[in-house]
Design a protein around this motif. Structure first.
Motif, PDB file in Angstrom:
ATOM      1  N   GLY A 161       2.508   9.297   1.670  1.00 22.12           N
ATOM      2  CA  GLY A 161       3.053   7.982   1.553  1.00 22.12           C
ATOM      3  C   GLY A 161       4.054   7.802   2.739  1.00 22.12           C
ATOM      4  O   GLY A 161       3.950   6.431   3.058  1.00 22.12           O
ATOM      5  N   THR A 162       4.874   8.545   3.145  1.00 21.26           N
ATOM      6  CA  THR A 162       5.624   8.371   4.207  1.00 21.26           C
ATOM      7  C   THR A 162       4.933   8.219   5.547  1.00 21.26           C
ATOM      8  O   THR A 162       5.228   7.337   6.306  1.00 21.26           O
ATOM      9  N   SER A 163       3.671   8.823   5.741  1.00 24.12           N
ATOM     10  CA  SER A 163       2.683   8.365   6.808  1.00 24.12           C
ATOM     11  C   SER A 163       2.511   6.810   6.732  1.00 24.12           C
ATOM     12  O   SER A 163       2.623   6.239   7.838  1.00 24.12           O
ATOM     13  N   LYS A 164       2.056   6.432   5.547  1.00 24.42           N
ATOM     14  CA  LYS A 164       1.631   5.030   5.508  1.00 24.42           C
ATOM     15  C   LYS A 164       2.745   4.141   5.879  1.00 24.42           C
ATOM     16  O   LYS A 164       2.470   3.149   6.364  1.00 24.42           O
ATOM     17  N   SER A 165       3.944   4.423   5.219  1.00 30.05           N
ATOM     18  CA  SER A 165       5.003   3.802   5.602  1.00 30.05           C
ATOM     19  C   SER A 165       5.537   3.809   6.646  1.00 30.05           C
ATOM     20  O   SER A 165       5.890   2.687   7.260  1.00 30.05           O
ATOM     21  N   GLN A 166       5.407   4.801   7.556  1.00 28.36           N
ATOM     22  CA  GLN A 166       5.964   4.772   8.891  1.00 28.36           C
ATOM     23  C   GLN A 166       4.897   3.961   9.752  1.00 28.36           C
ATOM     24  O   GLN A 166       5.296   3.419  10.739  1.00 28.36           O
ATOM     25  N   VAL A 167       3.692   4.024   9.502  1.00 26.55           N
ATOM     26  CA  VAL A 167       2.641   3.289  10.155  1.00 26.55           C
ATOM     27  C   VAL A 167       2.794   1.785  10.141  1.00 26.55           C
ATOM     28  O   VAL A 167       2.755   1.067  11.087  1.00 26.55           O
TER      29      VAL A 167
END
Length: 188
Positions: A161-167
């Motif tokens: 979820g953090t990856s998605k948020s960062q992207v």
């Protein structure tokens, strides 16, 4: 990509000091690792230095490769973390944004001639350097290199979820930095 069994064999050969195995590791992964380092660090010389550093780290840390992820993913994680460490170290040393040359350049507007593509690419490279390191890493790995969010999460040691948020944050910031509205048009 290689299979899990092939990764484990290659890693075992590397741990045993087989130079041909390290050459194979380099041959298979160096181009993509260089591309990520270049995009994260912004300069060819820095990327070349970082590529050497990544493979030195791999040599030193090969014993820590357990096969939980692919060997390529493990290398990317080493590489991205090394790039992030370099960026953080540079930020600490400079204690402020030092791309002062960029500040003196006039804004580059989209053009339709052949030179416009080059200028747009320069804008994009500048914008990428403006992203916070975590957003830049996630964006480059996902949108540029084509890794799935679960792979990016593994490489960066973060939640999916953090990856998605960062992207998502990176995309919004890039749109803003490049002067584009959410419909993809250029602001006047």
């Amino acid at each position: 990509m290689t299979s899990h069994a092939a990764d484990m064999r290659l890693a075992a050969r590397c741990r045993a000091g087989d130079l041909a195995a390290f050459e194979e590791l380099y041959r298979v992964h160096s181009a993509r690792l260089y591309a990520v380092a270049y995009r994260m660090l912004g300069h060819a010389e820095d990327a070349e230095d970082m590529l050497q550093e990544i493979f030195l780290l791999a040599f030193r840390k090969m014993a820590s490769f357990k096969g939980d992820a692919s060997l390529g993913t493990w290398l990317y994680r080493l590489g991205v973390n090394a790039c992030l460490d370099r960026l953080r170290s540079k930020a600490r040393r400079n204690d402020q944004h030092t791309e002062w040359l960029d500040d003196d350049l006039p804004p580059v507007h989209a053009r339709t001639d052949a030179g416009g593509a080059v200028l747009h690419r320069l804008d994009l490279e500048r914008a990428l350097r403006e992203l916070p390191p975590g957003c830049r890493a996630a964006f480059l790995l996902h949108d540029v290199e084509g890794f799935e969010h679960r792979e990016v999460a593994t490489m960066l040691g973060i939640a999916e979820g953090t990856s998605k948020s960062q992207v998502h944050k990176a995309r919004l910031r890039l749109r803003s930095l490049l002067g584009r509205d959410t419909t993809g048009g250029t602001r006047a």
